[in-house]
Design a protein around this motif. Sequence first.
Motif, PDB file in Angstrom:
ATOM      1  N   ILE A 149       0.809  -1.179  -0.082  1.00  0.00           N
ATOM      2  CA  ILE A 149      -0.086   0.095  -0.165  1.00  0.00           C
ATOM      3  C   ILE A 149       1.054   1.127  -0.124  1.00  0.00           C
ATOM      4  O   ILE A 149       0.515   2.195  -0.585  1.00  0.00           O
ATOM      5  CB  ILE A 149      -1.095   0.016   1.142  1.00  0.00           C
ATOM      6  CG1 ILE A 149      -2.121  -1.022   1.044  1.00  0.00           C
ATOM      7  CG2 ILE A 149      -1.697   1.391   1.258  1.00  0.00           C
ATOM      8  CD1 ILE A 149      -2.719  -1.370   2.268  1.00  0.00           C
ATOM      9  N   SER A 150       1.999   1.291   0.731  1.00  0.00           N
ATOM     10  CA  SER A 150       2.835   2.210   0.708  1.00  0.00           C
ATOM     11  C   SER A 150       3.551   2.587  -0.415  1.00  0.00           C
ATOM     12  O   SER A 150       3.528   3.753  -1.064  1.00  0.00           O
ATOM     13  CB  SER A 150       3.796   1.956   1.909  1.00  0.00           C
ATOM     14  OG  SER A 150       4.685   3.190   2.042  1.00  0.00           O
ATOM     15  N   ASP A 151       4.019   1.564  -1.071  1.00  0.00           N
ATOM     16  CA  ASP A 151       4.549   1.640  -2.414  1.00  0.00           C
ATOM     17  C   ASP A 151       3.694   2.369  -3.401  1.00  0.00           C
ATOM     18  O   ASP A 151       4.061   3.320  -4.388  1.00  0.00           O
ATOM     19  CB  ASP A 151       5.035   0.356  -3.023  1.00  0.00           C
ATOM     20  CG  ASP A 151       6.399  -0.351  -1.980  1.00  0.00           C
ATOM     21  OD1 ASP A 151       7.141   0.605  -1.374  1.00  0.00           O
ATOM     22  OD2 ASP A 151       6.816  -1.242  -2.354  1.00  0.00           O
ATOM     23  N   ALA A 152       2.489   1.715  -3.534  1.00  0.00           N
ATOM     24  CA  ALA A 152       1.415   2.215  -4.241  1.00  0.00           C
ATOM     25  C   ALA A 152       1.131   3.749  -4.204  1.00  0.00           C
ATOM     26  O   ALA A 152       0.952   4.646  -5.302  1.00  0.00           O
ATOM     27  CB  ALA A 152       0.052   1.323  -4.246  1.00  0.00           C
ATOM     28  N   ALA A 153       0.939   4.084  -2.948  1.00  0.00           N
ATOM     29  CA  ALA A 153       0.673   5.525  -2.772  1.00  0.00           C
ATOM     30  C   ALA A 153       1.854   6.370  -3.140  1.00  0.00           C
ATOM     31  O   ALA A 153       1.714   7.374  -3.732  1.00  0.00           O
ATOM     32  CB  ALA A 153       0.385   5.856  -1.043  1.00  0.00           C
ATOM     33  N   GLU A 211       4.295  10.201  -6.908  1.00  0.00           N
ATOM     34  CA  GLU A 211       5.307  10.595  -8.197  1.00  0.00           C
ATOM     35  C   GLU A 211       4.599  10.743  -9.426  1.00  0.00           C
ATOM     36  O   GLU A 211       5.005  11.700  -9.941  1.00  0.00           O
ATOM     37  CB  GLU A 211       6.161   9.337  -8.161  1.00  0.00           C
ATOM     38  CG  GLU A 211       7.526   9.655  -8.743  1.00  0.00           C
ATOM     39  CD  GLU A 211       8.464   8.562  -8.944  1.00  0.00           C
ATOM     40  OE1 GLU A 211       8.993   8.391  -9.961  1.00  0.00           O
ATOM     41  OE2 GLU A 211       8.564   7.936  -7.694  1.00  0.00           O
ATOM     42  N   PHE A 212       3.505  10.062  -9.983  1.00  0.00           N
ATOM     43  CA  PHE A 212       3.038  10.267 -10.958  1.00  0.00           C
ATOM     44  C   PHE A 212       2.258  11.654 -11.196  1.00  0.00           C
ATOM     45  O   PHE A 212       2.442  12.362 -12.042  1.00  0.00           O
ATOM     46  CB  PHE A 212       1.955   9.022 -11.118  1.00  0.00           C
ATOM     47  CG  PHE A 212       1.330   9.295 -12.549  1.00  0.00           C
ATOM     48  CD1 PHE A 212       1.699   8.767 -13.722  1.00  0.00           C
ATOM     49  CD2 PHE A 212      -0.163   9.450 -12.247  1.00  0.00           C
ATOM     50  CE1 PHE A 212       0.644   9.275 -14.834  1.00  0.00           C
ATOM     51  CE2 PHE A 212      -1.238   9.590 -13.142  1.00  0.00           C
ATOM     52  CZ  PHE A 212      -0.683   9.507 -14.566  1.00  0.00           C
ATOM     53  N   MET A 213       1.594  11.940  -9.956  1.00  0.00           N
ATOM     54  CA  MET A 213       0.698  13.261  -9.846  1.00  0.00           C
ATOM     55  C   MET A 213       1.955  14.455  -9.918  1.00  0.00           C
ATOM     56  O   MET A 213       1.587  15.311 -10.439  1.00  0.00           O
ATOM     57  CB  MET A 213      -0.008  13.248  -8.661  1.00  0.00           C
ATOM     58  CG  MET A 213      -1.140  12.340  -8.835  1.00  0.00           C
ATOM     59  SD  MET A 213      -2.236  12.529  -9.952  1.00  0.00           S
ATOM     60  CE  MET A 213      -3.562  11.380  -9.665  1.00  0.00           C
ATOM     61  N   THR A 214       3.107  14.231  -9.362  1.00  0.00           N
ATOM     62  CA  THR A 214       3.839  15.124  -9.305  1.00  0.00           C
ATOM     63  C   THR A 214       4.333  15.390 -10.970  1.00  0.00           C
ATOM     64  O   THR A 214       4.591  16.696 -11.295  1.00  0.00           O
ATOM     65  CB  THR A 214       5.323  14.813  -8.382  1.00  0.00           C
ATOM     66  OG1 THR A 214       4.693  14.828  -7.053  1.00  0.00           O
ATOM     67  CG2 THR A 214       6.268  15.955  -8.482  1.00  0.00           C
ATOM     68  N   GLN A 215       4.616  14.332 -11.514  1.00  0.00           N
ATOM     69  CA  GLN A 215       5.126  14.545 -12.889  1.00  0.00           C
ATOM     70  C   GLN A 215       4.092  15.170 -13.790  1.00  0.00           C
ATOM     71  O   GLN A 215       4.429  15.725 -14.714  1.00  0.00           O
ATOM     72  CB  GLN A 215       5.454  13.169 -13.320  1.00  0.00           C
ATOM     73  CG  GLN A 215       6.857  12.149 -12.727  1.00  0.00           C
ATOM     74  CD  GLN A 215       7.899  12.961 -13.001  1.00  0.00           C
ATOM     75  OE1 GLN A 215       8.176  13.846 -14.101  1.00  0.00           O
ATOM     76  NE2 GLN A 215       8.964  13.204 -11.876  1.00  0.00           N
ATOM     77  N   LEU A 216       2.913  14.653 -13.604  1.00  0.00           N
ATOM     78  CA  LEU A 216       1.911  15.546 -14.458  1.00  0.00           C
ATOM     79  C   LEU A 216       1.745  16.977 -14.030  1.00  0.00           C
ATOM     80  O   LEU A 216       1.646  17.633 -15.080  1.00  0.00           O
ATOM     81  CB  LEU A 216       0.351  15.022 -14.109  1.00  0.00           C
ATOM     82  CG  LEU A 216       0.033  13.528 -14.545  1.00  0.00           C
ATOM     83  CD1 LEU A 216      -1.427  13.303 -13.854  1.00  0.00           C
ATOM     84  CD2 LEU A 216       0.148  13.435 -16.109  1.00  0.00           C
ATOM     85  N   VAL A 217       2.200  17.592 -12.917  1.00  0.00           N
ATOM     86  CA  VAL A 217       1.807  18.970 -12.639  1.00  0.00           C
ATOM     87  C   VAL A 217       3.208  19.720 -13.055  1.00  0.00           C
ATOM     88  O   VAL A 217       3.340  20.625 -13.586  1.00  0.00           O
ATOM     89  CB  VAL A 217       1.838  19.073 -11.077  1.00  0.00           C
ATOM     90  CG1 VAL A 217       1.874  20.548 -10.827  1.00  0.00           C
ATOM     91  CG2 VAL A 217       0.421  18.544 -10.553  1.00  0.00           C
TER      92      VAL A 217
END
Length: 53
Positions: free
Chosen positions: A37-41, A46-52
């Motif tokens: 769960i921690s790795d997924a979060a 990280e994905f959201m940061t790359q989108l922004v």
Amino acid sequence: MQTKKVVLWGLGIFVAYTIIHSPARSAELVQIGFQGISDAAMNIGEFMTQLVS
């Protein structure tokens, strides 16, 4: 509704038996679950940061 109640009780009894019968293995499985769960979060963050960026 009665079937759901029976299944939940059965699942609860199974979990209790597993914890009592092998507490070290149960703790290991919980740790693996929380690590997943921690790795997924972290990956979602990280994905959201790359989108922004």
